[in-house]
Write a protein that holds these residues in place. Sequence first.
Motif, mmCIF file in Angstrom:
data_model
loop_
_atom_site.group_PDB
_atom_site.id
_atom_site.type_symbol
_atom_site.label_atom_id
_atom_site.label_comp_id
_atom_site.label_asym_id
_atom_site.label_seq_id
_atom_site.Cartn_x
_atom_site.Cartn_y
_atom_site.Cartn_z
ATOM 1 N N ASN A 103 26.473 -98.983 16.404
ATOM 2 C CA ASN A 103 26.357 -99.248 17.835
ATOM 3 C C ASN A 103 26.746 -97.976 18.565
ATOM 4 O OD1 ASN A 103 25.764 -102.243 18.385
ATOM 5 N ND2 ASN A 103 27.266 -102.264 16.727
ATOM 6 N N VAL A 104 25.923 -97.603 19.550
ATOM 7 C CA VAL A 104 26.148 -96.371 20.299
ATOM 8 C C VAL A 104 26.142 -96.700 21.786
ATOM 9 C CG1 VAL A 104 25.290 -94.044 20.778
ATOM 10 C CG2 VAL A 104 24.944 -95.043 18.508
ATOM 11 N N LEU A 105 27.129 -96.172 22.487
ATOM 12 C CA LEU A 105 27.182 -96.259 23.935
ATOM 13 C C LEU A 105 27.071 -94.834 24.463
ATOM 14 C CD1 LEU A 105 29.322 -98.277 26.281
ATOM 15 C CD2 LEU A 105 29.531 -95.810 26.391
ATOM 16 N N ILE A 106 26.170 -94.627 25.412
ATOM 17 C CA ILE A 106 25.908 -93.287 25.958
ATOM 18 C C ILE A 106 25.943 -93.356 27.474
ATOM 19 C CG2 ILE A 106 24.176 -91.455 26.195
ATOM 20 C CD1 ILE A 106 23.031 -92.478 23.475
ATOM 21 N N LEU A 107 26.599 -92.377 28.097
ATOM 22 C CA LEU A 107 26.521 -92.197 29.537
ATOM 23 C C LEU A 107 25.806 -90.881 29.798
ATOM 24 C CD1 LEU A 107 30.113 -93.147 30.777
ATOM 25 C CD2 LEU A 107 28.133 -94.637 30.452
ATOM 26 N N TYR A 108 24.925 -90.904 30.800
ATOM 27 C CA TYR A 108 24.254 -89.666 31.196
ATOM 28 C C TYR A 108 23.868 -89.738 32.661
ATOM 29 C CZ TYR A 108 19.322 -91.129 31.544
ATOM 30 O OH TYR A 108 18.134 -91.683 31.944
ATOM 31 N N GLU A 127 30.208 -93.137 22.720
ATOM 32 C CA GLU A 127 31.044 -93.832 21.745
ATOM 33 C C GLU A 127 30.136 -94.289 20.622
ATOM 34 O OE1 GLU A 127 33.179 -97.148 23.397
ATOM 35 O OE2 GLU A 127 34.132 -95.902 24.925
ATOM 36 N N VAL A 128 30.603 -94.112 19.398
ATOM 37 C CA VAL A 128 29.852 -94.559 18.229
ATOM 38 C C VAL A 128 30.769 -95.458 17.404
ATOM 39 C CG1 VAL A 128 28.772 -93.847 16.056
ATOM 40 C CG2 VAL A 128 28.383 -92.514 18.137
ATOM 41 N N GLU A 129 30.265 -96.649 17.099
ATOM 42 C CA GLU A 129 30.967 -97.574 16.210
ATOM 43 C C GLU A 129 30.094 -97.799 14.987
ATOM 44 O OE1 GLU A 129 33.102 -101.940 16.237
ATOM 45 O OE2 GLU A 129 31.297 -101.672 17.456
ATOM 46 N N VAL A 130 30.687 -97.622 13.815
ATOM 47 C CA VAL A 130 29.966 -97.863 12.566
ATOM 48 C C VAL A 130 30.696 -98.972 11.814
ATOM 49 C CG1 VAL A 130 29.147 -96.903 10.388
ATOM 50 C CG2 VAL A 130 29.164 -95.473 12.443
ATOM 51 N N ASP A 131 29.948 -100.020 11.485
ATOM 52 C CA ASP A 131 30.466 -101.145 10.704
ATOM 53 C C ASP A 131 29.994 -101.028 9.271
ATOM 54 O OD1 ASP A 131 31.528 -103.824 12.293
ATOM 55 O OD2 ASP A 131 30.347 -102.485 13.572
ATOM 56 N N LYS A 132 30.901 -101.301 8.355
ATOM 57 C CA LYS A 132 30.557 -101.388 6.931
ATOM 58 C C LYS A 132 30.768 -102.849 6.537
ATOM 59 C CE LYS A 132 31.672 -99.363 2.450
ATOM 60 N NZ LYS A 132 32.593 -98.489 1.719
ATOM 61 N N PRO A 133 29.663 -103.635 6.520
ATOM 62 C CA PRO A 133 29.792 -105.062 6.209
ATOM 63 C C PRO A 133 30.381 -105.302 4.827
ATOM 64 C CG PRO A 133 27.642 -104.586 7.158
ATOM 65 C CD PRO A 133 28.303 -103.265 6.858
ATOM 66 N N HIS A 134 31.227 -106.313 4.752
ATOM 67 C CA HIS A 134 31.805 -106.790 3.500
ATOM 68 C C HIS A 134 32.623 -105.718 2.767
ATOM 69 C CE1 HIS A 134 29.266 -110.141 4.417
ATOM 70 N NE2 HIS A 134 28.197 -109.378 4.354
ATOM 71 N N ALA A 135 33.186 -104.770 3.512
ATOM 72 C CA ALA A 135 34.006 -103.730 2.892
ATOM 73 C C ALA A 135 35.322 -104.297 2.360
ATOM 74 C CB ALA A 135 34.290 -102.612 3.890
ATOM 75 N N ALA A 173 23.936 -93.486 34.112
ATOM 76 C CA ALA A 173 23.350 -94.625 33.410
ATOM 77 C C ALA A 173 24.130 -94.849 32.125
ATOM 78 C CB ALA A 173 21.886 -94.351 33.084
ATOM 79 N N ARG A 174 24.204 -96.109 31.725
ATOM 80 C CA ARG A 174 24.826 -96.475 30.452
ATOM 81 C C ARG A 174 23.724 -97.000 29.552
ATOM 82 N NH1 ARG A 174 28.737 -100.487 31.686
ATOM 83 N NH2 ARG A 174 30.260 -98.843 31.969
ATOM 84 N N ILE A 175 23.557 -96.359 28.408
ATOM 85 C CA ILE A 175 22.588 -96.798 27.405
ATOM 86 C C ILE A 175 23.370 -97.342 26.220
ATOM 87 C CG2 ILE A 175 20.812 -96.046 25.763
ATOM 88 C CD1 ILE A 175 20.066 -93.851 27.758
ATOM 89 N N ARG A 176 22.922 -98.458 25.700
ATOM 90 C CA ARG A 176 23.523 -99.022 24.485
ATOM 91 C C ARG A 176 22.432 -99.162 23.426
ATOM 92 N NH1 ARG A 176 28.572 -101.650 25.458
ATOM 93 N NH2 ARG A 176 28.944 -101.949 27.678
ATOM 94 N N ILE A 177 22.687 -98.586 22.291
ATOM 95 C CA ILE A 177 21.843 -98.813 21.115
ATOM 96 C C ILE A 177 22.629 -99.801 20.270
ATOM 97 C CG2 ILE A 177 20.733 -97.782 19.099
ATOM 98 C CD1 ILE A 177 20.771 -95.092 20.719
ATOM 99 N N LYS A 178 22.100 -101.014 20.120
ATOM 100 C CA LYS A 178 22.856 -102.099 19.509
ATOM 101 C C LYS A 178 22.331 -102.452 18.118
ATOM 102 C CE LYS A 178 23.847 -104.308 23.928
ATOM 103 N NZ LYS A 178 23.794 -105.567 24.683
ATOM 104 N N SER A 195 14.367 -90.763 20.786
ATOM 105 C CA SER A 195 14.617 -89.512 20.057
ATOM 106 C C SER A 195 16.017 -89.505 19.442
ATOM 107 C CB SER A 195 14.471 -88.308 20.988
ATOM 108 O OG SER A 195 13.141 -88.202 21.447
ATOM 109 N N ILE A 196 16.995 -90.019 20.182
ATOM 110 C CA ILE A 196 18.360 -90.095 19.658
ATOM 111 C C ILE A 196 18.400 -91.013 18.446
ATOM 112 C CG2 ILE A 196 20.693 -90.917 20.154
ATOM 113 C CD1 ILE A 196 20.283 -89.929 23.035
#
Length: 125
Positions: free
Chosen positions: A38-43, A100-108, A9-14, A62-63
């Motif tokens: 944003n997090v993409l998880i396979l399990y 995969e984890v992507e972290v955005d820093k707005p207006h950096a 399964a692919r889970i996306r936390i958006k 929980s994550i």
Amino acid sequence: MQMLEPGQARIRIKDLRLRTYIGINDDEIRNKQDILINVLILYPACRAVDSNLIDDALNYRSITKAVIELVESNRFALLERLTQDVLDCVMGFAQVSYAEVEVDKPHALRFSESVSITLAGQRDA
């Protein structure tokens, strides 16, 4: 992007929007800033699919709660460190085979909507 294998399964936390201390400038050290995660998880989800029971599924709530606690209770000088710490948190859940984890820093950056960093981790089979 990682290919799905049968039974995975692919889970996306958006767009998880949090506030934390991130940066090296005096203003960044003194004031919390918004970040976007944003997090993409396979399990492997075969048991959850078959049983239809939460105990057999990866609990993304929980994550998410663990990520929120980590980010909001710490300080980070670099976006790289923050991203790696979030990835380590996600990979700490034994059912996660890839993330995969992507972290955005707005207006950096001036004239830019945001700057982001993406890191990935995979559990050895």
